[in-house]
Motif scaffolding. Structure first.
Motif, short mmCIF file in Angstrom:
data_model
loop_
_atom_site.label_atom_id
_atom_site.label_comp_id
_atom_site.label_asym_id
_atom_site.label_seq_id
_atom_site.Cartn_x
_atom_site.Cartn_y
_atom_site.Cartn_z
N THR A 101 61.50 -49.94 -3.95
CA THR A 101 62.88 -50.17 -4.65
C THR A 101 64.06 -49.29 -4.80
O THR A 101 64.05 -48.78 -5.32
N ILE A 102 64.62 -49.82 -3.23
CA ILE A 102 65.90 -48.85 -3.15
C ILE A 102 67.14 -48.93 -4.33
O ILE A 102 66.68 -50.40 -3.79
N HIS A 103 67.92 -48.47 -4.13
CA HIS A 103 68.77 -48.58 -5.30
C HIS A 103 69.74 -47.89 -4.86
O HIS A 103 70.18 -47.54 -4.11
N ILE A 104 70.90 -49.05 -4.71
CA ILE A 104 72.23 -49.15 -3.77
C ILE A 104 73.45 -49.57 -4.57
O ILE A 104 73.09 -50.71 -4.75
N ASN A 105 74.15 -48.67 -5.22
CA ASN A 105 75.24 -49.22 -5.89
C ASN A 105 76.38 -50.28 -4.80
O ASN A 105 76.79 -49.01 -3.97
N ASN A 106 76.77 -51.46 -4.74
CA ASN A 106 77.81 -51.63 -3.78
C ASN A 106 79.23 -51.98 -4.11
O ASN A 106 79.40 -52.92 -3.56
N THR A 107 79.00 -50.77 -5.17
CA THR A 107 80.87 -51.09 -5.71
C THR A 107 81.95 -51.55 -4.37
O THR A 107 82.97 -52.09 -4.97
N ASP A 108 81.63 -50.30 -3.86
CA ASP A 108 82.96 -49.94 -3.03
C ASP A 108 82.38 -48.60 -1.84
O ASP A 108 80.96 -48.79 -2.07
N ASN A 109 83.18 -48.18 -1.10
CA ASN A 109 82.61 -47.14 -0.49
C ASN A 109 82.75 -45.89 -0.93
O ASN A 109 82.59 -44.79 0.14
N SER A 110 83.21 -45.92 -1.94
CA SER A 110 84.11 -44.23 -2.25
C SER A 110 82.53 -43.64 -2.78
O SER A 110 81.23 -43.99 -3.29
N PHE A 111 82.94 -41.98 -3.13
CA PHE A 111 81.91 -40.99 -3.03
C PHE A 111 81.19 -41.44 -4.63
O PHE A 111 79.79 -40.96 -4.85
N ASN A 112 81.51 -42.19 -5.79
CA ASN A 112 80.89 -42.26 -6.85
C ASN A 112 80.31 -43.57 -6.76
O ASN A 112 79.27 -42.82 -7.06
N SER A 113 80.40 -44.10 -5.94
CA SER A 113 79.25 -45.12 -5.43
C SER A 113 78.07 -44.78 -4.72
O SER A 113 76.82 -44.75 -5.51
N ILE A 114 78.23 -43.50 -4.01
CA ILE A 114 77.21 -43.33 -3.56
C ILE A 114 76.31 -42.85 -3.91
O ILE A 114 75.17 -42.02 -4.06
N ASN A 115 77.07 -41.78 -5.46
CA ASN A 115 76.68 -40.69 -6.23
C ASN A 115 75.32 -40.91 -7.22
O ASN A 115 74.94 -40.89 -8.18
N ILE A 116 75.72 -42.81 -7.10
CA ILE A 116 74.82 -43.69 -8.49
C ILE A 116 74.11 -44.56 -7.32
O ILE A 116 73.17 -44.91 -7.55
N SER A 117 73.40 -44.15 -5.57
CA SER A 117 72.28 -44.65 -5.49
C SER A 117 71.68 -43.51 -4.73
O SER A 117 71.76 -42.64 -4.40
N ASP A 118 70.31 -44.23 -4.16
CA ASP A 118 69.23 -42.91 -4.10
C ASP A 118 70.36 -42.98 -2.61
O ASP A 118 70.67 -43.72 -1.42
N ARG A 119 69.26 -41.68 -2.19
CA ARG A 119 70.16 -41.07 -1.21
C ARG A 119 69.07 -39.38 -0.64
O ARG A 119 68.91 -39.14 -1.29
N VAL A 120 69.26 -38.91 0.22
CA VAL A 120 68.54 -37.49 0.74
C VAL A 120 70.44 -36.94 1.49
O VAL A 120 71.43 -37.44 1.65
N GLU A 121 69.27 -35.89 1.18
CA GLU A 121 70.94 -34.78 1.06
C GLU A 121 70.44 -33.42 1.81
O GLU A 121 69.53 -33.42 2.16
N LEU A 122 71.01 -32.89 2.33
CA LEU A 122 71.18 -31.58 3.30
C LEU A 122 72.42 -30.60 2.78
O LEU A 122 73.58 -30.90 2.29
N PHE A 123 71.91 -29.49 2.08
CA PHE A 123 72.46 -28.12 1.68
C PHE A 123 72.68 -27.31 2.48
O PHE A 123 71.27 -27.05 3.07
N PHE A 124 73.79 -26.53 3.50
CA PHE A 124 73.35 -25.40 4.17
C PHE A 124 74.94 -24.11 3.27
O PHE A 124 75.56 -24.51 3.16
N ARG A 125 74.14 -22.72 3.43
CA ARG A 125 74.55 -22.28 3.64
C ARG A 125 74.96 -20.57 4.22
O ARG A 125 73.51 -20.54 4.47
N PRO A 126 76.01 -19.64 4.44
CA PRO A 126 75.97 -19.10 5.00
C PRO A 126 74.66 -17.37 4.48
O PRO A 126 74.41 -16.56 5.27
#
Length: 213
Positions: free
Chosen positions: A67-92
């Motif tokens: 049940t993948i959820h993808i918000n297709n409103t547009d390609n903005s960060f707002n749309s990505i931010n309310i979609s299923d996603r994976v994340e990588l954060f890096f720090r020094p």
């Protein structure tokens, strides 16, 4: 800190397709130690792999999810931010001053930004496009996100110390509610020990250790 061993492979051999199906991925350690400290996870699994050569850090998420959820409103960060996603954060280092975030949905749209403590985000910053390649694949059983990040770009951002990269590995999974809206469950490799979901905190990071042959 949790540690994941990133095995070394021959240079210029691994081909990124979005499916994570190159034979060289057999050399990677399979990480399945993901959970949500705040909510129950239903009908979904998360798998992560990483490899490296002289030029690139390679990563691959494989997500089991019907049940993948993808918000297709547009390609903005707002749309990505309310979609299923994976994340990588890096720090020094643990000061998080700064740190760098890659959030990738199944299509794969990219939300990349630089951050400072207390969720101070700079969305005008982007990972140099020539130093980051991402591809994805969606099936009826889930999706995969595969990518490679240039070693020079990681070094330029001061992210490799003694062959270690301090990294957060996360995922957002959106579930449909009874009111027909979608709400996220936050999934992480490292439990940050917070009462509410928060990946933008020092305790949410582990270590990717670049192994030598």
């Amino acid at each position: 800190m949790k540690l994941y061993k990133v095995n070394n492979i021959p240079c210029n051999q691994l081909i990124i397709t979005g499916k994570g199906n190159d034979k060289l991925w057999d050399k990677a350690v399979v990480l399945t130690d993901f959970n949500s400290p705040w909510e129950d996870i239903k009908h979904t699994k998360t798998e992560f792999k990483a490899l490296w050569d002289r030029d690139y850090l390679f990563f691959c998420y494989k997500v089991t999810d019907a049940t993948i959820h993808i918000n297709n409103t547009d390609n903005s960060f707002n749309s990505i931010n309310i979609s299923d996603r994976v994340e990588l954060f890096f720090r020094p280092n643990s000061s998080l001053n700064p740190y760098y975030c890659l959030e990738i949905d199944p299509t794969p749209r990219l939300m990349d930004f630089k951050a400072l403590p207390n969720k101070n985000f700079d969305f005008n910053w982007n990972w140099p496009s020539e130093d980051l390649i991402i591809k994805s694949n969606i099936t009826d059983k889930g999706y995969s996100v595969e990518g490679k990040i240039s070693i020079p770009s990681l070094k330029k951002l001061d992210l490799i110390h003694n062959e270690k990269i301090e990294t957060g590995l996360f995922r957002a999974k959106y579930y449909k509610t009874k009111k027909s809206s979608y709400e996220p469950v936050w999934i992480t490799w490292v439990d940050p020990k917070t009462d509410e979901p928060n990946f933008h905190i020092s305790s949410s990071f582990g270590v990717l250790k670049l192994e030598s042959n």
